[in-house]
Design a protein around this motif. Sequence first.
Motif, PDB file in Angstrom:
ATOM      1  N   LEU A 115      99.579 103.298  41.725  1.00  0.00           N
ATOM      2  CA  LEU A 115      99.966 104.102  42.959  1.00  0.00           C
ATOM      3  C   LEU A 115     101.791 103.938  43.469  1.00  0.00           C
ATOM      4  CD1 LEU A 115      96.549 104.371  44.466  1.00  0.00           C
ATOM      5  CD2 LEU A 115      97.482 106.502  43.716  1.00  0.00           C
ATOM      6  N   ILE A 116     101.573 102.409  43.558  1.00  0.00           N
ATOM      7  CA  ILE A 116     102.432 101.990  44.671  1.00  0.00           C
ATOM      8  C   ILE A 116     104.272 102.593  43.455  1.00  0.00           C
ATOM      9  CG2 ILE A 116     103.803 100.218  45.073  1.00  0.00           C
ATOM     10  CD1 ILE A 116     101.580  98.560  45.485  1.00  0.00           C
ATOM     11  N   ARG A 117     103.858 102.563  42.988  1.00  0.00           N
ATOM     12  CA  ARG A 117     104.863 103.243  41.961  1.00  0.00           C
ATOM     13  C   ARG A 117     105.628 104.895  42.194  1.00  0.00           C
ATOM     14  NH1 ARG A 117     104.319 102.588  36.555  1.00  0.00           N
ATOM     15  NH2 ARG A 117     102.825 100.713  36.930  1.00  0.00           N
ATOM     16  N   HIS A 118     104.566 105.354  42.417  1.00  0.00           N
ATOM     17  CA  HIS A 118     104.138 107.108  42.280  1.00  0.00           C
ATOM     18  C   HIS A 118     104.167 106.958  44.070  1.00  0.00           C
ATOM     19  CE1 HIS A 118     102.695 110.533  42.821  1.00  0.00           C
ATOM     20  NE2 HIS A 118     102.797 110.947  41.310  1.00  0.00           N
ATOM     21  N   ASN A 119     103.984 106.047  44.611  1.00  0.00           N
ATOM     22  CA  ASN A 119     104.286 106.325  45.865  1.00  0.00           C
ATOM     23  C   ASN A 119     105.012 105.128  46.512  1.00  0.00           C
ATOM     24  OD1 ASN A 119     102.626 108.712  45.730  1.00  0.00           O
ATOM     25  ND2 ASN A 119     101.101 107.382  45.583  1.00  0.00           N
ATOM     26  N   PRO A 120     106.159 105.139  46.052  1.00  0.00           N
ATOM     27  CA  PRO A 120     107.197 103.619  47.173  1.00  0.00           C
ATOM     28  C   PRO A 120     107.185 103.610  49.022  1.00  0.00           C
ATOM     29  CG  PRO A 120     108.366 105.515  45.676  1.00  0.00           C
ATOM     30  CD  PRO A 120     107.012 105.475  45.927  1.00  0.00           C
ATOM     31  N   ARG A 121     106.427 105.150  49.108  1.00  0.00           N
ATOM     32  CA  ARG A 121     106.686 105.544  50.674  1.00  0.00           C
ATOM     33  C   ARG A 121     106.313 105.207  51.958  1.00  0.00           C
ATOM     34  NH1 ARG A 121     110.855 109.078  52.978  1.00  0.00           N
ATOM     35  NH2 ARG A 121     110.583 107.948  54.995  1.00  0.00           N
ATOM     36  N   ALA A 122     104.416 104.998  50.844  1.00  0.00           N
ATOM     37  CA  ALA A 122     103.281 104.862  50.794  1.00  0.00           C
ATOM     38  C   ALA A 122     102.620 103.784  51.832  1.00  0.00           C
ATOM     39  CB  ALA A 122     102.220 105.699  50.210  1.00  0.00           C
ATOM     40  N   PRO A 123     102.052 104.313  52.805  1.00  0.00           N
ATOM     41  CA  PRO A 123     102.008 102.671  53.551  1.00  0.00           C
ATOM     42  C   PRO A 123     100.367 102.052  52.537  1.00  0.00           C
ATOM     43  CG  PRO A 123     101.482 104.015  55.244  1.00  0.00           C
ATOM     44  CD  PRO A 123     102.638 105.176  53.937  1.00  0.00           C
ATOM     45  N   VAL A 124     100.632 100.425  53.236  1.00  0.00           N
ATOM     46  CA  VAL A 124      99.292  99.874  52.411  1.00  0.00           C
ATOM     47  C   VAL A 124      98.698  99.067  53.170  1.00  0.00           C
ATOM     48  CG1 VAL A 124      99.116  98.861  50.504  1.00  0.00           C
ATOM     49  CG2 VAL A 124     100.968  99.953  49.914  1.00  0.00           C
ATOM     50  N   LEU A 125      97.289 100.235  52.917  1.00  0.00           N
ATOM     51  CA  LEU A 125      96.368  99.141  54.168  1.00  0.00           C
ATOM     52  C   LEU A 125      95.639  98.372  53.725  1.00  0.00           C
ATOM     53  CD1 LEU A 125      96.450 102.101  56.235  1.00  0.00           C
ATOM     54  CD2 LEU A 125      97.816 100.065  56.428  1.00  0.00           C
ATOM     55  N   VAL A 126      95.435  97.318  54.212  1.00  0.00           N
ATOM     56  CA  VAL A 126      93.974  96.434  54.246  1.00  0.00           C
ATOM     57  C   VAL A 126      93.191  96.179  54.924  1.00  0.00           C
ATOM     58  CG1 VAL A 126      93.287  93.679  52.944  1.00  0.00           C
ATOM     59  CG2 VAL A 126      95.431  94.802  52.221  1.00  0.00           C
ATOM     60  N   ASN A 127      92.013  96.938  54.087  1.00  0.00           N
ATOM     61  CA  ASN A 127      90.463  96.715  55.263  1.00  0.00           C
ATOM     62  C   ASN A 127      89.902  95.534  54.943  1.00  0.00           C
ATOM     63  OD1 ASN A 127      88.205  97.867  56.956  1.00  0.00           O
ATOM     64  ND2 ASN A 127      88.711  99.689  56.092  1.00  0.00           N
ATOM     65  N   GLY A 128      89.053  95.063  55.489  1.00  0.00           N
ATOM     66  CA  GLY A 128      89.022  94.223  55.061  1.00  0.00           C
ATOM     67  C   GLY A 128      87.234  94.467  56.188  1.00  0.00           C
ATOM     68  N   ASP A 129      85.541  93.814  55.361  1.00  0.00           N
ATOM     69  CA  ASP A 129      84.598  93.821  56.624  1.00  0.00           C
ATOM     70  C   ASP A 129      84.717  92.839  56.989  1.00  0.00           C
ATOM     71  OD1 ASP A 129      81.876  92.686  56.771  1.00  0.00           O
ATOM     72  OD2 ASP A 129      81.387  95.146  55.971  1.00  0.00           O
TER      73      ASP A 129
ATOM     74  N   GLN B 212     100.572  92.127  46.600  1.00  0.00           N
ATOM     75  CA  GLN B 212     102.263  91.802  46.126  1.00  0.00           C
ATOM     76  C   GLN B 212     102.228  91.970  44.448  1.00  0.00           C
ATOM     77  OE1 GLN B 212     102.462  87.485  47.400  1.00  0.00           O
ATOM     78  NE2 GLN B 212     104.806  87.967  47.892  1.00  0.00           N
ATOM     79  N   GLN B 213     101.904  91.062  43.902  1.00  0.00           N
ATOM     80  CA  GLN B 213     101.243  91.324  42.494  1.00  0.00           C
ATOM     81  C   GLN B 213     101.773  92.772  42.480  1.00  0.00           C
ATOM     82  OE1 GLN B 213      98.510  89.036  41.080  1.00  0.00           O
ATOM     83  NE2 GLN B 213      99.239  87.183  41.397  1.00  0.00           N
ATOM     84  N   ALA B 214     101.869  93.254  42.559  1.00  0.00           N
ATOM     85  CA  ALA B 214     101.497  94.788  41.849  1.00  0.00           C
ATOM     86  C   ALA B 214     103.033  95.940  42.569  1.00  0.00           C
ATOM     87  CB  ALA B 214     100.368  95.665  42.808  1.00  0.00           C
ATOM     88  N   GLY B 215     103.415  95.399  43.873  1.00  0.00           N
ATOM     89  CA  GLY B 215     104.697  95.482  44.475  1.00  0.00           C
ATOM     90  C   GLY B 215     104.511  96.383  45.488  1.00  0.00           C
ATOM     91  N   ALA B 216     103.707  95.670  46.182  1.00  0.00           N
ATOM     92  CA  ALA B 216     103.759  96.213  48.288  1.00  0.00           C
ATOM     93  C   ALA B 216     105.178  95.093  48.469  1.00  0.00           C
ATOM     94  CB  ALA B 216     102.282  96.201  48.070  1.00  0.00           C
ATOM     95  N   ALA B 217     105.370  96.044  49.148  1.00  0.00           N
ATOM     96  CA  ALA B 217     106.136  94.969  49.912  1.00  0.00           C
ATOM     97  C   ALA B 217     106.321  94.523  51.236  1.00  0.00           C
ATOM     98  CB  ALA B 217     107.776  96.761  49.902  1.00  0.00           C
ATOM     99  N   SER B 218     104.887  95.701  51.826  1.00  0.00           N
ATOM    100  CA  SER B 218     104.485  94.959  52.946  1.00  0.00           C
ATOM    101  C   SER B 218     103.315  95.296  53.054  1.00  0.00           C
ATOM    102  CB  SER B 218     104.842  95.747  54.003  1.00  0.00           C
ATOM    103  OG  SER B 218     105.210  97.123  54.179  1.00  0.00           O
TER     104      SER B 218
END
Length: 139
Positions: free
Chosen positions: A95-109, A125-131
Amino acid sequence: MARHQKVRRPMAEINVVPYIDVMLVLLVIFMITVPLLTEGVKVDLPQADANPLQEEAQRPIVFTVDKAGQYYVTYDDDKSVPLDEQELLLKASALIRHNPRAPVLVNGDRDVVYAQVVRLMVLLQQAGAASVGLLTDPG
């Protein structure tokens, strides 16, 4: 009898021994503290007065951790699919390679163990998320 008087001149040398002691103490302090500061996961935390994502912005990729510690990913189809760590790493990389400009968000209970959220951020981070952004409940 002529007396020879010795003229005392002021000493123009600087005693550097105390400065060397101070420098050695500072060196030891920095050698101990620097490794402690460099460990951790790089995360760009959202501002407290952050604005919601605009409609024209690219749709975010949301990764969730539930109470049981199970990982989920939500993207285009709005269906959350449970994943183990290896599946999550592969899916996130794609997903990160296909959509490099998409925001990556974490939702924790709220009741999830903090280590599970940190583990998810390490995998991203290992998958390549810059932020990585953290989702919160506005109410």
